[in-house]
Design a protein around this motif. Structure first.
Motif, mmCIF file in Angstrom:
data_model
loop_
_atom_site.group_PDB
_atom_site.id
_atom_site.type_symbol
_atom_site.label_atom_id
_atom_site.label_comp_id
_atom_site.label_asym_id
_atom_site.label_seq_id
_atom_site.Cartn_x
_atom_site.Cartn_y
_atom_site.Cartn_z
ATOM 1 N N GLY A 152 26.753 2.033 9.361
ATOM 2 C CA GLY A 152 27.423 1.102 10.275
ATOM 3 C C GLY A 152 27.797 -0.235 9.663
ATOM 4 O O GLY A 152 28.987 -0.601 9.634
ATOM 5 N N PRO A 153 26.830 -0.994 9.122
ATOM 6 C CA PRO A 153 27.138 -2.316 8.564
ATOM 7 C C PRO A 153 28.209 -2.268 7.472
ATOM 8 O O PRO A 153 29.003 -3.203 7.341
ATOM 9 C CB PRO A 153 25.799 -2.765 7.978
ATOM 10 N N TYR A 154 28.251 -1.173 6.716
ATOM 11 C CA TYR A 154 29.236 -1.103 5.627
ATOM 12 C C TYR A 154 30.645 -0.981 6.183
ATOM 13 O O TYR A 154 31.576 -1.632 5.708
ATOM 14 C CB TYR A 154 28.933 0.075 4.703
ATOM 15 N N VAL A 155 30.789 -0.091 7.200
ATOM 16 C CA VAL A 155 32.112 0.120 7.778
ATOM 17 C C VAL A 155 32.642 -1.188 8.359
ATOM 18 O O VAL A 155 33.721 -1.670 8.001
ATOM 19 C CB VAL A 155 32.061 1.213 8.875
ATOM 20 N N LEU A 156 31.820 -1.796 9.241
ATOM 21 C CA LEU A 156 32.244 -3.048 9.863
ATOM 22 C C LEU A 156 32.322 -4.154 8.803
ATOM 23 O O LEU A 156 33.206 -5.008 8.844
ATOM 24 C CB LEU A 156 31.243 -3.435 10.962
ATOM 25 N N GLY A 157 31.430 -4.087 7.811
ATOM 26 C CA GLY A 157 31.370 -5.106 6.772
ATOM 27 C C GLY A 157 32.640 -5.146 5.931
ATOM 28 O O GLY A 157 33.162 -6.222 5.634
ATOM 29 N N VAL A 158 33.139 -3.974 5.575
ATOM 30 C CA VAL A 158 34.363 -3.933 4.770
ATOM 31 C C VAL A 158 35.506 -4.570 5.539
ATOM 32 O O VAL A 158 36.289 -5.373 5.000
ATOM 33 C CB VAL A 158 34.704 -2.474 4.376
ATOM 34 N N PHE A 159 35.572 -4.243 6.831
ATOM 35 C CA PHE A 159 36.620 -4.842 7.661
ATOM 36 C C PHE A 159 36.438 -6.360 7.725
ATOM 37 O O PHE A 159 37.391 -7.135 7.603
ATOM 38 C CB PHE A 159 36.575 -4.225 9.068
ATOM 39 N N SER A 160 35.188 -6.776 7.898
ATOM 40 C CA SER A 160 34.887 -8.193 8.005
ATOM 41 C C SER A 160 35.257 -8.943 6.713
ATOM 42 O O SER A 160 35.777 -10.068 6.752
ATOM 43 C CB SER A 160 33.404 -8.363 8.312
ATOM 44 N N VAL A 161 35.008 -8.302 5.567
ATOM 45 C CA VAL A 161 35.376 -8.909 4.278
ATOM 46 C C VAL A 161 36.890 -9.075 4.203
ATOM 47 O O VAL A 161 37.405 -10.134 3.813
ATOM 48 C CB VAL A 161 34.868 -8.037 3.103
#
Lengths: 267, 270, 315
Positions: free
Chosen positions: A143-152
């Motif tokens: 989860g954090p990676y998927v949303l994290g990539v978008f957030s980056v």
């Protein structure tokens, strides 16, 4: 659809220009890693003297913060200068207005392209050095990676959209050095470059949160490292998107006004 | 004496012209002054935030680190003021200015060093000076000949060390024309390292900034000696008295790198 | 001998994709220039001219061979040599771009350690001869290209060097500025006996300034002699371009001239002729017999063309 192709092409152009200087990329990486090691030393010592956790950071998550922030350094623009600033100063921007693309969109897309490319030779290796040399704690769920990539991605875009704002002040200011210096002096601190914003005393943290700067670096790192999760994480990304929309809108308005100034003065 | 003055005249003429030209762009000059102070204050804030969040780091309290930051920042700014432009050697190469230096009857390095001076960095130095003065006031220092000598040695050697680092960068940039940023690792990385308590450094950093580019000798070690604090592993506090040795080594390294770089530029081989 | 080289060679390592290869920019060059001579050093782009000059003045170290300039070894004796030569690189300025022109002269006078009186007198002389009064108080970055080149040359001559080296001094200048500059250089040489070495792409510079021409090609000396001799060797042809009142057939029957090409259906025609065997006037007269000429121009042989012919002739 056509517009999308144009921006995609500009993005690729940004990537290509960046990739033609391999030595420069290596140089950036060496400098990045050095600063990373120095930051690691002092921040881990701070965690240690706080008894193992400091503002919710332990050794592993603090180290993750350090190396992710170092990795993003080549992709977000913390120093404020840009090609667009040069083009407005030199008057070349008049040519940009003749092209059938949105000037603001094109400028930001090119810079985001460069920024995204920098993740490959500068971002990922920086993180890798951190993982191998120091060790970092990262989330175990996807989860954090998927949303994290978008957030980056949003964070990088916010930074270049902000820098674009600095550039367009050049339509009215003879010398944009003042705004650049001002930007440069607050961006690093408030984006969370040298210490996480969460270590600030309350008043300073509140001040930082009232600016778009944490959206560039601090928030994406929080999402990616799982410091915020679930609905909170979505909320953080929402804040980023709100800042992005605001900054883009302001940029759009200023671009139109600037274009009129240009037409009135004849460039 | 008169002979020495005559030999200095070319450098004075160039430097005086730089000062005049910077003052002539008054608005920009003021902006740069303000900007330099702001950036200095922000760098100071970063340290303050960290030491505010915990009681002490690496055996240093905030009051004590003020001294380290003050000495390091002040000496770096002064070195930057005088030789900071050496760090952008590729610009000189591209503009052909360097070739022009070869056509004049003075040593090339001296011409480069005296080709510019950035007065706005004086403003930057005030931040370091402020921190140093505050540090000297709030720390309990036994003022005697010994501590005054130590402080004076630290300040002089700090400037020499940082200036040497800039020249080292210039020498290496002959090889790194497209990768000049690499020298940021030890120029600006070095400045950052010098403001830290060296006791927090990982071993690799101790090797690089303790000895190769001896940044620990610029502020941290003299301050440990001044305040009677214990040093770090590999870096006992009595080394604070050895700052002149570190400075001498820095100068040697800088001159070697510069020679090596110029030989490369002229194509005489490594 | 003010310049003397024997077997001068300079190699560069260049990156060619992933591989590195060695390029010989100057190849076994031996030449001698006597004090007081005026020498044009010509060749195509990349022929090795700049590399040679950089070795002559001590910026580059030769890979092999010997070089003496003003009797000194350029690299070892760089600082002594700097007092005896003046150099202008066309694209790189020795002036301070943000200061008035006059101030650059003052700084350079100090750099060369000229006594105040001498510096003043020499500056005044150069200002007068190069007509620099108008822009003496203007910052260098605001002066025109022609004005800047005059200031550069004055800067190189301030300390009365024995040898003046000019790299493309007239590039980008208009006809009048070129003319002025050439006249000044002729006068300067007559007055002070300064040795002149210049590289150029302009045959006019060579014609008016140089009594001797060196042609370098692929780093090697391809010709050493007078300009006339060079023209004879390669038979470089001038081209008469005529604009006619009405379109005409290709003018092929003109004596001692060959038709090169026609444009605009015969309105403009290019005729090449050999300066040795005829004159422009005679060709023009012959053309006028068969067509009405409205306008004309004469194109000098291009240096690239001369070098190409020289190269072809030597094979």
């Amino acid at each position: 659809m056509h517009a999308l192709r144009v921006y995609a092409r500009l993005l690729v152009a940004g990537v290509r220009r960046q990739s033609s200087y391999p030595l420069a990329t290596l140089a950036g990486l060496v400098a990045n890693a050095t600063f990373g090691l120095l930051k690691t030393g002092i921040l881990l010592a701070a965690v240690g003297s706080a008894g193992g956790t400091l503002a919710g950071y332990d050794v592993g998550t603090m180290s993750a913060y350090v190396w992710l922030s170092q990795g993003l350094l080549g992709s977000v623009n913390l120093w404020g200068g840009s090609d667009m600033m040069q083009r407005i100063r030199s008057g070349d921007v008049a040519i940009d207005f003749l092209r059938p693309v949105d000037v603001q969109g094109a400028a930001i897309a090119t810079d985001v392209g460069k920024g995204l490319f920098a993740l490959l030779p500068r971002g990922l290796p920086s993180v890798l050095i951190g993982v191998l040399a120091v060790g970092v704690t990262m989330p175990a769920t996807p989860g954090p990676y998927v949303l994290g990539v978008f957030s980056v991605l949003v964070g990088i875009t916010v930074s270049h959209a902000l820098v674009y704002l600095l550039a367009v002040t050049g339509f009215w200011l003879v010398e944009t050095r003042g705004v650049t210096v001002l930007y440069m002096s607050v961006s690093g601190l408030f984006a969370g470059l040298f210490t996480p914003v969460w270590l600030f005393p309350d008043w300073l943290r509140t001040a930082a949160e009232a600016t778009p700067f944490p959206s560039m670096m601090m928030y994406p790192i929080d999402v990616l490292t799982g410091r915020v999760t679930g609905a909170d994480a979505v909320g953080v990304v929402g804040v980023q998107l709100a800042w992005l929309a605001g900054v883009l809108l302001l940029g759009h308005v200023l671009t139109r006004a600037g274009r009129r100034t240009l037409e009135v003065q004849g460039g | 004496m008169a002979d020495a003055l005559a030999r200095l005249a070319p450098y004075r003429a160039v430097l005086a012209s730089r000062v005049r030209s910077q003052r002539s762009y008054r608005a920009n000059f003021v902006l740069d002054l303000v900007g330099a102070v702001l950036i200095g204050l922000m760098e100071f804030t970063e340290i303050w935030v960290l030491f505010h969040a915990v009681d002490g780091i690496g055996g240093f309290t905030f009051a004590q680190i003020l001294l380290v930051f003050g000495i390091a920042d002040l000496t770096f700014s002064l070195a930057d003021l005088v030789v900071g432009h050496c760090d952008s050697l590729p610009t000189y190469v591209r503009a052909g200015t360097l070739d022009v230096f070869f056509l004049r009857p003075q040593p090339v390095l001296l011409q480069l060093i005296t080709s510019d001076i950035s007065l706005r960095r004086l403003a930057r130095a005030t931040v370091g000076l402020g921190a140093l003065v505050a540090g000297l006031v709030i720390n309990d220092i036994a003022w005697d000949a010994r501590s005054v000598a130590l402080l004076a040695i630290a300040l002089v050697c700090g400037v020499v060390m940082f200036a040497s680092v800039f020249v080292t960068a210039a020498g290496l940039q002959f090889f790194l024309v497209n990768g000049a940023e690499m020298t940021n690792a030890f120029v600006y990385g070095g400045r950052y390292a010098a403001t830290q308590p060296a006791s927090v450094w990982p071993k690799a950093v101790v090797v690089v900034f303790g000895f190769v580019f001896p940044m620990a000798f610029a502020a941290y070690l003299p301050v440990t000696a001044l305040l009677g604090l214990p040093g770090a592993p590999w870096l006992p506090s009595w080394l604070g008295w050895c700052a002149p040795l570190a400075a001498a080594w820095s100068v040697t390294l800088a001159l070697l790198c510069w020679r090596w770089g110029v030989r490369h530029y002229r194509g005489a081989g490594g | 001998m003010i310049i003397e080289t024997t077997g001068l060679t300079r190699e560069f390592r260049v990156r060619d994709g992933l591989r590195r290869r060695t390029v010989r920019a100057v190849d076994d060059l031996s030449l001698a220039v006597e004090a007081g001579e005026s020498v044009g050093y010509i060749g195509a782009n990349g022929a090795g001219k700049s590399t040679t000059i950089k070795m002559l003045v001590g910026i580059l170290v030769p890979t092999a061979g010997e070089v003496r300039t003003c009797g000194l070894r350029p690299v070892r004796d760089r600082r002594d040599l700097a007092r005896r030569i003046g150099v202008v690189f066309g694209q790189r300025s020795q002036l301070w771009w943000d200061l008035p022109v006059r101030e650059s002269f003052e700084i350079l006078a100090t750099i060369h350690g000229l006594p105040a009186g001498e510096a003043r007198a020499r500056t005044a002389e150069l200002v007068e001869l190069l007509e620099m009064d108008d822009f003496l108080a203007t910052p260098v970055r605001q002066v025109s290209l022609g004005q800047r080149m005059r200031a550069e040359i004055a800067a190189a001559l301030l300390h009365r060097p024995d040898l003046l080296i000019l790299d493309e001094p007239t590039i980008g200048l208009d006809v009048l500025s070129k003319q002025r500059l050439r006249e000044f250089l002729v006068a300067e040489r007559r007055e002070h006996g300064t040795t002149l070495l210049l590289t150029t792409h302009d045959m006019g510079d060579i014609e008016r300034l140089c009594d001797r021409v060196l042609v370098v090609d692929h780093g090697r000396l391809a010709y050493d002699g007078t300009l006339d001799g060079l023209a004879r060797t390669v038979g470089a042809q001038r081209v008469l371009v005529v604009d006619l009142a009405t379109p005409a057939d290709d003018l092929t029957g003109i004596p001692d001239a060959t038709h090169v090409r026609s444009e605009g259906g015969g309105l403009r025609q290019h005729l090449a002729f050999d300066a040795e065997s005829t004159t422009a006037a005679r060709v023009l007269a012959a053309v006028s017999e068969s067509a009405e000429v409205r306008d004309l121009s004469i194109e000098e042989p291009e240096i690239e063309d001369v070098v190409r012919r020289l190269y072809a002739a030597s094979r």
